[in-house]
Design a protein around this motif. Structure first.
Motif, PDB file in Angstrom:
ATOM      1  N   LYS A   1       0.468  -1.053  -0.069  1.00  0.00           N
ATOM      2  CA  LYS A   1       0.421  -0.028  -0.149  1.00  0.00           C
ATOM      3  C   LYS A   1       0.966   0.805   0.513  1.00  0.00           C
ATOM      4  O   LYS A   1       1.704   1.101   1.066  1.00  0.00           O
ATOM      5  CB  LYS A   1      -1.037   0.017   1.153  1.00  0.00           C
ATOM      6  N   LEU A   2       0.491   2.023  -1.223  1.00  0.00           N
ATOM      7  CA  LEU A   2       1.164   3.422  -1.321  1.00  0.00           C
ATOM      8  C   LEU A   2       0.225   4.433  -0.106  1.00  0.00           C
ATOM      9  O   LEU A   2       0.058   4.557   0.122  1.00  0.00           O
ATOM     10  CB  LEU A   2       0.968   4.212  -2.310  1.00  0.00           C
ATOM     11  N   THR A   3       1.278   5.540   0.330  1.00  0.00           N
ATOM     12  CA  THR A   3       0.715   6.895   1.139  1.00  0.00           C
ATOM     13  C   THR A   3       0.485   7.046  -0.053  1.00  0.00           C
ATOM     14  O   THR A   3       1.205   7.623  -1.615  1.00  0.00           O
ATOM     15  CB  THR A   3       1.595   7.138   1.582  1.00  0.00           C
ATOM     16  N   CYS A   4       0.289   8.709   0.219  1.00  0.00           N
ATOM     17  CA  CYS A   4      -0.663   9.343   0.135  1.00  0.00           C
ATOM     18  C   CYS A   4       0.653  10.299  -0.777  1.00  0.00           C
ATOM     19  O   CYS A   4       1.237  10.262  -2.176  1.00  0.00           O
ATOM     20  CB  CYS A   4      -1.227  10.778  -0.541  1.00  0.00           C
ATOM     21  N   HIS A   5       2.476  10.171  -0.149  1.00  0.00           N
ATOM     22  CA  HIS A   5       3.145  11.430  -0.449  1.00  0.00           C
ATOM     23  C   HIS A   5       4.029  10.266  -1.460  1.00  0.00           C
ATOM     24  O   HIS A   5       4.923  10.744  -2.319  1.00  0.00           O
ATOM     25  CB  HIS A   5       3.687  10.878   1.195  1.00  0.00           C
ATOM     26  N   GLN A   6       4.209   8.309  -1.622  1.00  0.00           N
ATOM     27  CA  GLN A   6       4.643   8.360  -2.551  1.00  0.00           C
ATOM     28  C   GLN A   6       3.945   8.605  -3.522  1.00  0.00           C
ATOM     29  O   GLN A   6       5.106   8.397  -4.966  1.00  0.00           O
ATOM     30  CB  GLN A   6       4.943   6.144  -1.874  1.00  0.00           C
ATOM     31  N   ALA A   7       2.429   8.180  -3.386  1.00  0.00           N
ATOM     32  CA  ALA A   7       1.468   7.988  -4.635  1.00  0.00           C
ATOM     33  C   ALA A   7       2.297   9.371  -5.493  1.00  0.00           C
ATOM     34  O   ALA A   7       2.188   9.492  -6.714  1.00  0.00           O
ATOM     35  CB  ALA A   7       0.072   8.157  -4.762  1.00  0.00           C
ATOM     36  N   HIS A   8       1.867   9.851  -4.769  1.00  0.00           N
ATOM     37  CA  HIS A   8       2.489  11.844  -5.633  1.00  0.00           C
ATOM     38  C   HIS A   8       4.040  11.403  -5.836  1.00  0.00           C
ATOM     39  O   HIS A   8       4.491  12.065  -7.401  1.00  0.00           O
ATOM     40  CB  HIS A   8       2.695  12.874  -4.799  1.00  0.00           C
ATOM     41  N   ARG A   9       4.982  10.769  -5.800  1.00  0.00           N
ATOM     42  CA  ARG A   9       6.199  11.167  -5.890  1.00  0.00           C
ATOM     43  C   ARG A   9       6.406  10.032  -6.853  1.00  0.00           C
ATOM     44  O   ARG A   9       7.155  10.297  -7.467  1.00  0.00           O
ATOM     45  CB  ARG A   9       6.808  10.473  -4.838  1.00  0.00           C
ATOM     46  N   LEU A  10       5.678   9.424  -7.415  1.00  0.00           N
ATOM     47  CA  LEU A  10       5.859   8.717  -8.574  1.00  0.00           C
ATOM     48  C   LEU A  10       4.956   8.674  -9.657  1.00  0.00           C
ATOM     49  O   LEU A  10       5.158   8.877 -10.868  1.00  0.00           O
ATOM     50  CB  LEU A  10       4.441   6.404  -8.126  1.00  0.00           C
TER      51      LEU A  10
ATOM     52  N   ILE B   1       4.595  11.892 -10.095  1.00  0.00           N
ATOM     53  CA  ILE B   1       6.222  13.370 -10.521  1.00  0.00           C
ATOM     54  C   ILE B   1       7.527  12.474 -11.211  1.00  0.00           C
ATOM     55  O   ILE B   1       7.933  12.525 -12.268  1.00  0.00           O
ATOM     56  CB  ILE B   1       6.234  14.136  -9.593  1.00  0.00           C
ATOM     57  N   GLU B   2       7.158  11.019 -10.538  1.00  0.00           N
ATOM     58  CA  GLU B   2       8.483  10.455 -11.368  1.00  0.00           C
ATOM     59  C   GLU B   2       7.956  10.029 -13.024  1.00  0.00           C
ATOM     60  O   GLU B   2       8.956   9.786 -13.984  1.00  0.00           O
ATOM     61  CB  GLU B   2       9.502   9.236 -10.760  1.00  0.00           C
ATOM     62  N   ARG B   3       7.097   9.553 -12.788  1.00  0.00           N
ATOM     63  CA  ARG B   3       6.710   9.322 -13.704  1.00  0.00           C
ATOM     64  C   ARG B   3       7.044   9.776 -15.432  1.00  0.00           C
ATOM     65  O   ARG B   3       6.719   9.444 -16.275  1.00  0.00           O
ATOM     66  CB  ARG B   3       5.089   8.516 -14.368  1.00  0.00           C
TER      67      ARG B   3
END
Ligand SMILES: [Zn+2]
Length: 61
Positions: free
Chosen positions: A4-13, A15-17
């Protein structure tokens, strides 16, 4: 590593995408998060629109 991702991790992905291809596991995790999280879905949509707009600007050069 938790699935499970946190919102912070999801945002980072999201952006990284824009800069790199995500791995298949990262893509699945991000998609699973977007299904349950409205805030990140909206953020993801905005980043896609932004990227498309930037690409169109770049084509004019
Ligand atoms: Zn989220």
């Amino acid at each position: 590593m938790k699935f499970k991702l946190t919102c912070h991790q999801a945002h980072r992905l999201v952006i990284e995408r824009m800069d790199r291809q995500l791995g298949s596991f990262e893509r699945v995790r991000l998609r699973a998060h977007l299904v349950i999280c409205d805030a990140c879905t909206i953020f993801n949509r905005q980043m896609r629109l932004l990227r498309r707009a930037m690409r169109q600007l770049g084509q004019d050069d």
